[in-house]
Design a protein around this motif. Structure first.
Motif, PDB file in Angstrom:
ATOM      1  N   PRO A   1       0.802  -1.231   0.000  1.00 25.78           N
ATOM      2  CA  PRO A   1       0.000   0.000   0.000  1.00 25.78           C
ATOM      3  C   PRO A   1       0.832   1.278   0.000  1.00 25.78           C
ATOM      4  N   ASP A   2       2.050   1.228   0.549  1.00 27.36           N
ATOM      5  CA  ASP A   2       2.890   2.426   0.610  1.00 27.36           C
ATOM      6  C   ASP A   2       3.965   2.439  -0.478  1.00 27.36           C
ATOM      7  N   GLN A   3       3.725   1.729  -1.582  1.00 29.15           N
ATOM      8  CA  GLN A   3       4.728   1.685  -2.646  1.00 29.15           C
ATOM      9  C   GLN A   3       4.987   3.083  -3.191  1.00 29.15           C
ATOM     10  N   GLN A   4       6.216   3.288  -3.660  1.00 32.85           N
ATOM     11  CA  GLN A   4       6.590   4.516  -4.357  1.00 32.85           C
ATOM     12  C   GLN A   4       7.300   4.128  -5.637  1.00 32.85           C
ATOM     13  N   VAL A   5       6.785   4.569  -6.753  1.00 29.88           N
ATOM     14  CA  VAL A   5       7.399   4.346  -8.059  1.00 29.88           C
ATOM     15  C   VAL A   5       7.414   5.689  -8.771  1.00 29.88           C
ATOM     16  N   ALA A   6       8.606   6.216  -9.023  1.00 33.67           N
ATOM     17  CA  ALA A   6       8.698   7.571  -9.564  1.00 33.67           C
ATOM     18  C   ALA A   6      10.036   7.763 -10.248  1.00 33.67           C
ATOM     19  N   SER A   7      10.129   8.820 -11.039  1.00 35.35           N
ATOM     20  CA  SER A   7      11.411   9.211 -11.620  1.00 35.35           C
ATOM     21  C   SER A   7      12.405   9.446 -10.491  1.00 35.35           C
ATOM     22  N   ALA A   8      13.643   9.017 -10.692  1.00 38.06           N
ATOM     23  CA  ALA A   8      14.660   9.201  -9.660  1.00 38.06           C
ATOM     24  C   ALA A   8      14.871  10.672  -9.333  1.00 38.06           C
ATOM     25  N   ARG A   9      14.547  11.551 -10.257  1.00 34.42           N
ATOM     26  CA  ARG A   9      14.759  12.978 -10.011  1.00 34.42           C
ATOM     27  C   ARG A   9      13.915  13.501  -8.854  1.00 34.42           C
ATOM     28  N   VAL A  10      12.727  12.977  -8.663  1.00 37.36           N
ATOM     29  CA  VAL A  10      11.830  13.530  -7.638  1.00 37.36           C
ATOM     30  C   VAL A  10      12.034  12.879  -6.274  1.00 37.36           C
ATOM     31  N   VAL A  11      12.953  11.928  -6.165  1.00 36.36           N
ATOM     32  CA  VAL A  11      13.194  11.236  -4.895  1.00 36.36           C
ATOM     33  C   VAL A  11      14.451  11.818  -4.263  1.00 36.36           C
ATOM     34  N   GLU A  12      14.309  12.384  -3.079  1.00 40.44           N
ATOM     35  CA  GLU A  12      15.435  13.009  -2.403  1.00 40.44           C
ATOM     36  C   GLU A  12      16.470  11.968  -1.985  1.00 40.44           C
ATOM     37  N   ALA A  13      17.716  12.417  -1.894  1.00 39.90           N
ATOM     38  CA  ALA A  13      18.788  11.539  -1.434  1.00 39.90           C
ATOM     39  C   ALA A  13      18.588  11.204   0.039  1.00 39.90           C
ATOM     40  N   GLY A  14      19.015  10.040   0.427  1.00 39.23           N
ATOM     41  CA  GLY A  14      18.865   9.571   1.803  1.00 39.23           C
ATOM     42  C   GLY A  14      18.719   8.066   1.812  1.00 39.23           C
ATOM     43  N   ALA A  15      18.568   7.509   2.983  1.00 44.28           N
ATOM     44  CA  ALA A  15      18.407   6.061   3.095  1.00 44.28           C
ATOM     45  C   ALA A  15      17.044   5.651   2.568  1.00 44.28           C
ATOM     46  N   ALA A  16      17.020   4.608   1.760  1.00 40.93           N
ATOM     47  CA  ALA A  16      15.773   4.049   1.242  1.00 40.93           C
ATOM     48  C   ALA A  16      15.545   2.693   1.906  1.00 40.93           C
ATOM     49  N   PRO A  17      14.314   2.184   1.872  1.00 44.51           N
ATOM     50  CA  PRO A  17      14.069   0.863   2.454  1.00 44.51           C
ATOM     51  C   PRO A  17      14.901  -0.223   1.778  1.00 44.51           C
ATOM     52  N   TYR A  18      15.106  -1.331   2.482  1.00 40.57           N
ATOM     53  CA  TYR A  18      15.848  -2.457   1.923  1.00 40.57           C
ATOM     54  C   TYR A  18      15.208  -2.913   0.623  1.00 40.57           C
ATOM     55  N   PHE A  19      13.871  -2.972   0.597  1.00 40.23           N
ATOM     56  CA  PHE A  19      13.167  -3.407  -0.605  1.00 40.23           C
ATOM     57  C   PHE A  19      12.930  -2.211  -1.528  1.00 40.23           C
ATOM     58  N   SER A  20      14.011  -1.712  -2.086  1.00 37.93           N
ATOM     59  CA  SER A  20      13.947  -0.630  -3.067  1.00 37.93           C
ATOM     60  C   SER A  20      14.900  -0.971  -4.197  1.00 37.93           C
ATOM     61  N   LEU A  21      14.627  -0.402  -5.367  1.00 34.16           N
ATOM     62  CA  LEU A  21      15.434  -0.735  -6.549  1.00 34.16           C
ATOM     63  C   LEU A  21      15.450   0.433  -7.520  1.00 34.16           C
ATOM     64  N   LEU A  22      16.356   0.331  -8.485  1.00 37.87           N
ATOM     65  CA  LEU A  22      16.478   1.318  -9.555  1.00 37.87           C
ATOM     66  C   LEU A  22      16.468   0.619 -10.899  1.00 37.87           C
ATOM     67  N   LEU A  23      15.808   1.208 -11.864  1.00 38.42           N
ATOM     68  CA  LEU A  23      15.904   0.805 -13.261  1.00 38.42           C
ATOM     69  C   LEU A  23      16.554   1.965 -14.005  1.00 38.42           C
ATOM     70  N   ILE A  24      17.643   1.695 -14.710  1.00 37.40           N
ATOM     71  CA  ILE A  24      18.417   2.752 -15.360  1.00 37.40           C
ATOM     72  C   ILE A  24      18.571   2.419 -16.843  1.00 37.40           C
ATOM     73  N   ARG A  25      18.119   3.332 -17.684  1.00 37.53           N
ATOM     74  CA  ARG A  25      18.258   3.194 -19.141  1.00 37.53           C
ATOM     75  C   ARG A  25      19.092   4.373 -19.645  1.00 37.53           C
ATOM     76  N   GLN A  26      20.221   4.080 -20.283  1.00 38.09           N
ATOM     77  CA  GLN A  26      21.105   5.138 -20.747  1.00 38.09           C
ATOM     78  C   GLN A  26      20.978   5.425 -22.234  1.00 38.09           C
ATOM     79  N   SER A  27      20.223   4.575 -22.974  1.00 37.90           N
ATOM     80  CA  SER A  27      20.025   4.792 -24.402  1.00 37.90           C
ATOM     81  C   SER A  27      18.770   4.070 -24.845  1.00 37.90           C
ATOM     82  N   TRP A  28      18.346   4.349 -26.073  1.00 40.46           N
ATOM     83  CA  TRP A  28      17.194   3.681 -26.669  1.00 40.46           C
ATOM     84  C   TRP A  28      17.614   3.059 -27.996  1.00 40.46           C
ATOM     85  N   PRO A  29      16.942   2.007 -28.447  1.00 39.08           N
ATOM     86  CA  PRO A  29      17.232   1.453 -29.771  1.00 39.08           C
ATOM     87  C   PRO A  29      16.958   2.486 -30.869  1.00 39.08           C
TER      88      PRO A  29
END
Length: 262
Positions: A230-258
């Motif tokens: 219920p308290d999930q957060q899914v957002a652009s990394a830009r809008v998430v402030e730096a600091g400790a995140a929960p253990y169950f957190s992850l990043l998806l990073i795309r540096q280019s497109w086909p």
């Protein structure tokens, strides 16, 4: 000792339906369980699940709660959140022995046993270590696996974020421990058109975010924590402030497109 490639035939009577099923229950939302997972849970006499400490409630059990009944035996198995090898091996061996005993007891009642696993049963999963321990200690025990939705797939879906396209590669791994290691990983991913999925972000987000900002990647990264809860957060990394995140957190990073896109 080498592990067998697969379990040999069970030593239980051939007409015995009792078996152990490792069930992936997804990242948090009970609606993401597969039909096969729900059927296995409903049919089980014993429902086992991991706990981080004795007396604690299990996250996997909480996810599967809508399909667990008071008539079923609930069997918590201790998997301590430690990095030392000795207590981990002890926990995996104890879990394997406990599950084997539960299967044999269920056989007399014509039932089965399930072990619940958050996410998928084969991806950075405690159940994978139990499976390996079972192969060593109880090689004749009948075991089947039911895959579950991974947090990576659930996060991508929640963020409407294509994981991989055409000839791209997808690299899934724990977040590196140092900025230098992450820099090297990002360089490799950029050179090979690899999309990165970094798990177990946690406290590292405090230094990962500034590094992504320095490389101009904040708008190309999706941040996700406690996906499916219920308290999930899914957002652009830009809008998430730096600091400790929960253990169950992850990043998806795309540096280019086909090159070929709609």
């Amino acid at each position: 000792m080498p592990l067998p490639a697969a379990f040999p035939p069970t030593s239980l009577p051939p007409d015995t339906p009792a078996a152990l099923t490792l069930v992936g229950v997804g990242p948090g939302d009970p609606r993401l369980l597969t039909v096969a997972a729900v059927e296995a849970i409903r049919a089980a006499i014993v429902v086992a699940y991991p706990v981080a400490r004795l007396g604690a409630s299990g996250m996997a059990a909480a996810i599967a709660a809508p399909w667990i009944t008071p008539q079923q035996v609930q069997l918590p198995l201790l998997f301590p959140m430690v990095s030392e090898a000795a207590p981990l091996r002890q926990a995996w061996h104890a879990a394997a022995d406990t599950l084997a005993a539960a299967v044999l007891e269920a056989a007399g009642q014509g039932g089965s046993v399930v072990l619940l696993c958050e996410g998928d049963v084969s991806l950075f999963a405690s159940s994978s270590y139990v499976l390996l321990a079972l192969r060593q200690r109880h090689p004749a025990l009948p075991v089947q696996l039911i895959p579950g939705v991974s947090a990576v797939a659930a996060a991508a879906a929640a963020g409407a974020w294509p994981l991989a396209l055409q000839q791209e590669s997808l690299l899934i791994r724990p977040t590196p421990e140092t900025p230098e290691a992450l820099e090297a990983l990002l360089d490799r991913a950029a050179a090979g058109a690899e999309v990165l999925a970094l798990l177990k972000l946690g406290h590292r987000w405090a230094w990962v975010r500034p590094l992504l900002e320095q490389r101009g990647l904040l708008d190309q990264a999706l941040f996700a924590q406690r996906v499916g809860w219920p308290d999930q957060q899914v957002a652009s990394a830009r809008v998430v402030e730096a600091g400790a995140a929960p253990y169950f957190s992850l990043l998806l990073i795309r540096q280019s497109w086909p090159e070929v896109l709609p």
